[in-house]
Design a protein around this motif. Structure first.
Motif, PDB file in Angstrom:
ATOM      1  N   THR A   1       9.641  -1.433  -6.693  1.00 28.64           N
ATOM      2  CA  THR A   1       9.678  -0.434  -7.750  1.00 28.64           C
ATOM      3  C   THR A   1      10.983   0.348  -7.790  1.00 28.64           C
ATOM      4  OG1 THR A   1       8.665   1.258  -6.336  1.00 28.64           O
ATOM      5  CG2 THR A   1       7.179  -0.141  -7.649  1.00 28.64           C
ATOM      6  N   ASP A   2      11.611   0.597  -6.626  1.00 29.60           N
ATOM      7  CA  ASP A   2      12.730   1.537  -6.557  1.00 29.60           C
ATOM      8  C   ASP A   2      12.289   2.875  -7.142  1.00 29.60           C
ATOM      9  OD1 ASP A   2      15.249   2.385  -5.863  1.00 29.60           O
ATOM     10  OD2 ASP A   2      16.268   1.475  -7.571  1.00 29.60           O
ATOM     11  N   GLY A   3      10.969   3.149  -6.992  1.00 25.76           N
ATOM     12  CA  GLY A   3      10.376   4.329  -7.600  1.00 25.76           C
ATOM     13  C   GLY A   3      10.923   5.624  -7.014  1.00 25.76           C
TER      14      GLY A   3
ATOM     15  N   GLY B   1      -1.059  -0.794  -0.377  1.00 24.83           N
ATOM     16  CA  GLY B   1      -1.653  -0.454   0.908  1.00 24.83           C
ATOM     17  C   GLY B   1      -0.645  -0.014   1.942  1.00 24.83           C
ATOM     18  N   ALA B   2       0.615  -0.464   1.779  1.00 19.01           N
ATOM     19  CA  ALA B   2       1.661  -0.135   2.746  1.00 19.01           C
ATOM     20  C   ALA B   2       2.996  -0.061   2.022  1.00 19.01           C
ATOM     21  CB  ALA B   2       1.723  -1.176   3.856  1.00 19.01           C
ATOM     22  N   TYR B   3       3.915   0.721   2.600  1.00 17.24           N
ATOM     23  CA  TYR B   3       5.223   0.864   1.956  1.00 17.24           C
ATOM     24  C   TYR B   3       6.272   1.226   2.999  1.00 17.24           C
ATOM     25  CZ  TYR B   3       4.554   5.983   2.171  1.00 17.24           C
ATOM     26  OH  TYR B   3       4.357   7.278   2.598  1.00 17.24           O
ATOM     27  N   PHE B   4       7.525   1.062   2.592  1.00 19.96           N
ATOM     28  CA  PHE B   4       8.656   1.383   3.450  1.00 19.96           C
ATOM     29  C   PHE B   4       9.476   2.475   2.762  1.00 19.96           C
ATOM     30  CE2 PHE B   4       7.158  -2.599   4.933  1.00 19.96           C
ATOM     31  CZ  PHE B   4       7.497  -2.678   6.275  1.00 19.96           C
ATOM     32  N   PRO B   5       9.272   3.741   3.136  1.00 24.65           N
ATOM     33  CA  PRO B   5      10.005   4.829   2.510  1.00 24.65           C
ATOM     34  C   PRO B   5      11.505   4.589   2.596  1.00 24.65           C
ATOM     35  CG  PRO B   5       8.942   5.544   4.555  1.00 24.65           C
ATOM     36  CD  PRO B   5       8.396   4.203   4.230  1.00 24.65           C
ATOM     37  N   THR B   6      12.165   4.747   1.449  1.00 22.18           N
ATOM     38  CA  THR B   6      13.559   4.328   1.312  1.00 22.18           C
ATOM     39  C   THR B   6      14.476   5.533   1.142  1.00 22.18           C
ATOM     40  OG1 THR B   6      12.774   2.285   0.282  1.00 22.18           O
ATOM     41  CG2 THR B   6      15.104   2.834  -0.007  1.00 22.18           C
TER      42      THR B   6
ATOM     43  N   PHE C   1     -17.980  -6.121  -7.989  1.00 20.14           N
ATOM     44  CA  PHE C   1     -17.034  -6.142  -9.111  1.00 20.14           C
ATOM     45  C   PHE C   1     -17.219  -7.482  -9.824  1.00 20.14           C
ATOM     46  CE2 PHE C   1     -15.289  -3.653  -5.605  1.00 20.14           C
ATOM     47  CZ  PHE C   1     -15.024  -2.427  -6.214  1.00 20.14           C
ATOM     48  N   SER C   2     -18.157  -7.533 -10.726  1.00 18.07           N
ATOM     49  CA  SER C   2     -18.644  -8.807 -11.262  1.00 18.07           C
ATOM     50  C   SER C   2     -17.583  -9.636 -11.974  1.00 18.07           C
ATOM     51  CB  SER C   2     -19.826  -8.557 -12.200  1.00 18.07           C
ATOM     52  OG  SER C   2     -19.439  -7.718 -13.270  1.00 18.07           O
ATOM     53  N   GLU C   3     -16.627  -8.991 -12.650  1.00 16.68           N
ATOM     54  CA  GLU C   3     -15.621  -9.732 -13.406  1.00 16.68           C
ATOM     55  C   GLU C   3     -14.209  -9.572 -12.843  1.00 16.68           C
ATOM     56  OE1 GLU C   3     -16.455 -11.835 -15.779  1.00 16.68           O
ATOM     57  OE2 GLU C   3     -18.557 -11.276 -15.427  1.00 16.68           O
ATOM     58  N   ALA C   4     -14.091  -9.013 -11.670  1.00 18.67           N
ATOM     59  CA  ALA C   4     -12.779  -8.680 -11.115  1.00 18.67           C
ATOM     60  C   ALA C   4     -12.285  -9.725 -10.119  1.00 18.67           C
ATOM     61  CB  ALA C   4     -12.838  -7.311 -10.449  1.00 18.67           C
ATOM     62  N   THR C   5     -11.008  -9.574  -9.735  1.00 18.62           N
ATOM     63  CA  THR C   5     -10.370 -10.456  -8.763  1.00 18.62           C
ATOM     64  C   THR C   5      -9.917  -9.640  -7.557  1.00 18.62           C
ATOM     65  OG1 THR C   5      -9.572 -11.941 -10.510  1.00 18.62           O
ATOM     66  CG2 THR C   5      -8.471 -12.071  -8.377  1.00 18.62           C
ATOM     67  N   LEU C   6     -10.223 -10.140  -6.368  1.00 12.40           N
ATOM     68  CA  LEU C   6      -9.797  -9.501  -5.123  1.00 12.40           C
ATOM     69  C   LEU C   6      -8.485 -10.135  -4.662  1.00 12.40           C
ATOM     70  CD1 LEU C   6     -13.213  -9.524  -3.184  1.00 12.40           C
ATOM     71  CD2 LEU C   6     -12.355  -7.802  -4.796  1.00 12.40           C
ATOM     72  N   VAL C   7      -7.491  -9.305  -4.349  1.00  9.41           N
ATOM     73  CA  VAL C   7      -6.197  -9.796  -3.874  1.00  9.41           C
ATOM     74  C   VAL C   7      -5.758  -8.937  -2.692  1.00  9.41           C
ATOM     75  CG1 VAL C   7      -5.561 -10.560  -6.201  1.00  9.41           C
ATOM     76  CG2 VAL C   7      -4.823  -8.300  -5.411  1.00  9.41           C
ATOM     77  N   PRO C   8      -4.782  -9.402  -1.921  1.00 10.00           N
ATOM     78  CA  PRO C   8      -4.283  -8.562  -0.817  1.00 10.00           C
ATOM     79  C   PRO C   8      -3.671  -7.269  -1.357  1.00 10.00           C
ATOM     80  CG  PRO C   8      -3.542 -10.842  -0.592  1.00 10.00           C
ATOM     81  CD  PRO C   8      -4.117 -10.714  -1.957  1.00 10.00           C
ATOM     82  N   ALA C   9      -3.844  -6.179  -0.647  1.00  6.15           N
ATOM     83  CA  ALA C   9      -3.210  -4.919  -1.038  1.00  6.15           C
ATOM     84  C   ALA C   9      -1.701  -5.110  -1.104  1.00  6.15           C
ATOM     85  CB  ALA C   9      -3.577  -3.823  -0.045  1.00  6.15           C
ATOM     86  N   TYR C  10      -1.079  -4.449  -2.065  1.00  6.31           N
ATOM     87  CA  TYR C  10       0.351  -4.604  -2.292  1.00  6.31           C
ATOM     88  C   TYR C  10       1.176  -3.890  -1.221  1.00  6.31           C
ATOM     89  CZ  TYR C  10      -1.157  -5.976  -7.024  1.00  6.31           C
ATOM     90  OH  TYR C  10      -1.750  -6.592  -8.095  1.00  6.31           O
ATOM     91  N   VAL C  11       2.427  -4.345  -1.064  1.00  6.35           N
ATOM     92  CA  VAL C  11       3.372  -3.767  -0.104  1.00  6.35           C
ATOM     93  C   VAL C  11       4.684  -3.503  -0.832  1.00  6.35           C
ATOM     94  CG1 VAL C  11       4.652  -4.137   2.050  1.00  6.35           C
ATOM     95  CG2 VAL C  11       2.310  -5.034   1.816  1.00  6.35           C
ATOM     96  N   ASP C  12       5.099  -2.245  -0.905  1.00  4.45           N
ATOM     97  CA  ASP C  12       6.353  -1.884  -1.588  1.00  4.45           C
ATOM     98  C   ASP C  12       7.410  -1.586  -0.539  1.00  4.45           C
ATOM     99  OD1 ASP C  12       8.346  -1.072  -3.309  1.00  4.45           O
ATOM    100  OD2 ASP C  12       7.076   0.290  -4.473  1.00  4.45           O
ATOM    101  N   ILE C  13       8.452  -2.432  -0.493  1.00  4.13           N
ATOM    102  CA  ILE C  13       9.476  -2.266   0.540  1.00  4.13           C
ATOM    103  C   ILE C  13      10.665  -1.433   0.073  1.00  4.13           C
ATOM    104  CG2 ILE C  13       8.822  -4.444   1.629  1.00  4.13           C
ATOM    105  CD1 ILE C  13      11.409  -5.661   0.489  1.00  4.13           C
ATOM    106  N   HIS C  14      10.631  -0.991  -1.200  1.00  6.40           N
ATOM    107  CA  HIS C  14      11.764  -0.227  -1.727  1.00  6.40           C
ATOM    108  C   HIS C  14      11.247   0.863  -2.651  1.00  6.40           C
ATOM    109  CE1 HIS C  14      16.190  -0.445  -3.273  1.00  6.40           C
ATOM    110  NE2 HIS C  14      15.717   0.792  -3.360  1.00  6.40           N
ATOM    111  N   ILE C  15      11.025   2.038  -2.096  1.00 10.23           N
ATOM    112  CA  ILE C  15      10.485   3.159  -2.873  1.00 10.23           C
ATOM    113  C   ILE C  15      10.989   4.483  -2.311  1.00 10.23           C
ATOM    114  CG2 ILE C  15       8.330   3.036  -1.524  1.00 10.23           C
ATOM    115  CD1 ILE C  15       6.965   4.207  -4.080  1.00 10.23           C
TER     116      ILE C  15
END
Length: 388
Positions: free
Chosen positions: A280-282, A92-97, A49-63
């Motif tokens: 997100t409270d998605g 990458g991970a979430y907490f079903p709410t 990914f020549s122009e991209a940025t690598l970051v830790p996978a996101y974690v949603d605790i409220h969805i």
């Protein structure tokens, strides 16, 4: 299996690595090294990914759900759809709410969610993983209940919580509770002793009552500013307490609907950057066209990004990647700060930061790849690319 990933940069915690090369073996990061610009151009990586940025996978605790499904369905089909959609948005991970429901329905959903969480614990899924349950309700304020049904709210009770805990097989990891309610401090202390993170929300608490909740063990605030006593210069309330308490984590729904961008800017200026948590409270309408959808057993009308039930905001259709982009746009926050709010900080609150929220050698290769505008290009879970 061995693979390699290259990008323009890598951001994790306060560390930025230019021209990173990540080596992945059996799903874990075995090496991270910085290349020169020339080496970066010439290296033959498995994924580049020549122009991209690598970051830790996101974690949603409220969805509460997405992709047409609600977590209260608590079955494999629902969680498969939810996990697949979330991974496409960098999660990458979430907490079903949960949402406040009749007791029997709550017990059924908790049991079903626990079964799914246990089943997926050691699975090599290509979608976001549910790590535990966020119990939102029934221990909420009648005055600040939002769309939670008034007749189903309950007084804080350790015996009722223990019924929920047993049904959930100990998978309740986060609980929203109004600290001013009678019995709340005792329940917060009890749940905390079991390893549950308690979050103050749906609350009309005064500062002294919020402090009592913190003293009992609460360490977070649920969707700050929403469904809580507003700031008043003579009676500051829970929202002011959240801003003033450096060690208290604070969720915020950064969609420009739940909280005005100006207030998001003030929040960002005041709150310690390591304790801001994007959520997100998605709800089930996330990723779907406008229409009528379910939040638990409530009908919610969705129109142009606004979710309402009988005129009251009812969750959102925000995605966490968009929340990261909005925090940057609304406040001028750095990409590092915004990414930490979606990965490092929720992981720290939930005590999963040994596994999630950082990119380091020896950790699972759970990686989100971002464009220059923080749009998700790809997500890797245990080193395997997910379908975008």
């Amino acid at each position: 299996m061995i693979s390699t990933i290259t990008a323009r940069r890598l951001i994790s915690s306060d560390l930025t690595i230019e021209y990173p090369l990540i080596k992945v073996e059996d799903g874990r990061i075995s090496q991270i090294k910085s290349l020169s610009a020339i080496e970066h151009e010439q290296v033959q990586a498995t994924y580049s990914f020549s122009e991209a940025t690598l970051v830790p996978a996101y974690v949603d605790i409220h969805i509460h759900g997405c992709a047409g499904h609600d977590v209260m369905e608590a079955n494999p089909q629902a969680l498969d759809a939810i996990g697949s959609y979330l991974s496409s948005r960098g999660v990458g991970a979430y907490f079903p709410t949960t949402v406040t429901s009749p007791r029997d329905e709550t017990l059924r959903s908790l049991a079903g969610l626990a079964a799914e969480i246990n089943r997926r614990a050691n699975a090599a899924d290509s979608c976001a993983t549910p790590l535990g349950i966020h119990l939102e309700g029934p221990f909420l304020s009648h005055l600040k209940r939002g769309v939670h049904r008034d007749n189903l709210l309950e007084a804080p009770s350790t015996s009722l919580f223990d019924r929920f805990w047993e049904a959930a097989e100990g998978q309740i990891k986060l609980m929203t509770i109004a600290p001013e309610l009678s019995g709340a401090a005792e329940l917060i202390a009890h749940a905390t002793s079991l390893g549950v993170r308690c979050s103050m929300g749906h609350s009309d608490a005064k500062v002294c009552e919020a402090e009592a909740g913190f003293t009992a063990g609460a360490r977070s605030a649920t969707h700050t500013f929403n469904a809580m006593r507003a700031i008043d210069h003579r009676e500051p309330g829970l929202a002011a307490y959240v801003l003033d308490k450096p060690s208290l984590f604070a969720e915020i729904i950064c969609d420009g609907i739940h909280v005005d961008p100006l207030i998001v800017r003030l929040f960002h200026k005041v709150k310690d950057r390591n304790h801001i948590i994007l959520v997100t409270d998605g709800m089930s309408a996330t990723g779907m066209p406008d229409g009528t959808y379910m939040l638990g057993d409530m009908k919610v009308d969705v129109h142009e990004g606004r979710c309402t039930s009988n005129g009251t905001l009812a969750g959102s259709v925000l995605t966490l990647d968009r929340g990261v982009q909005n925090l940057i746009t609304f406040t001028g926050a750095s990409l590092s700060t915004a990414v930490a709010a979606a990965s490092q900080n929720p992981s720290a609150l939930m005590g999963i930061d040994k596994t999630w929220g950082h990119l380091e050698e020896g950790r699972a290769a759970n990686i989100t790849v971002l464009s220059s505008s923080a749009k998700v290009i790809q997500t890797f879970l245990a080193g395997k690319p997910t379908i975008i």
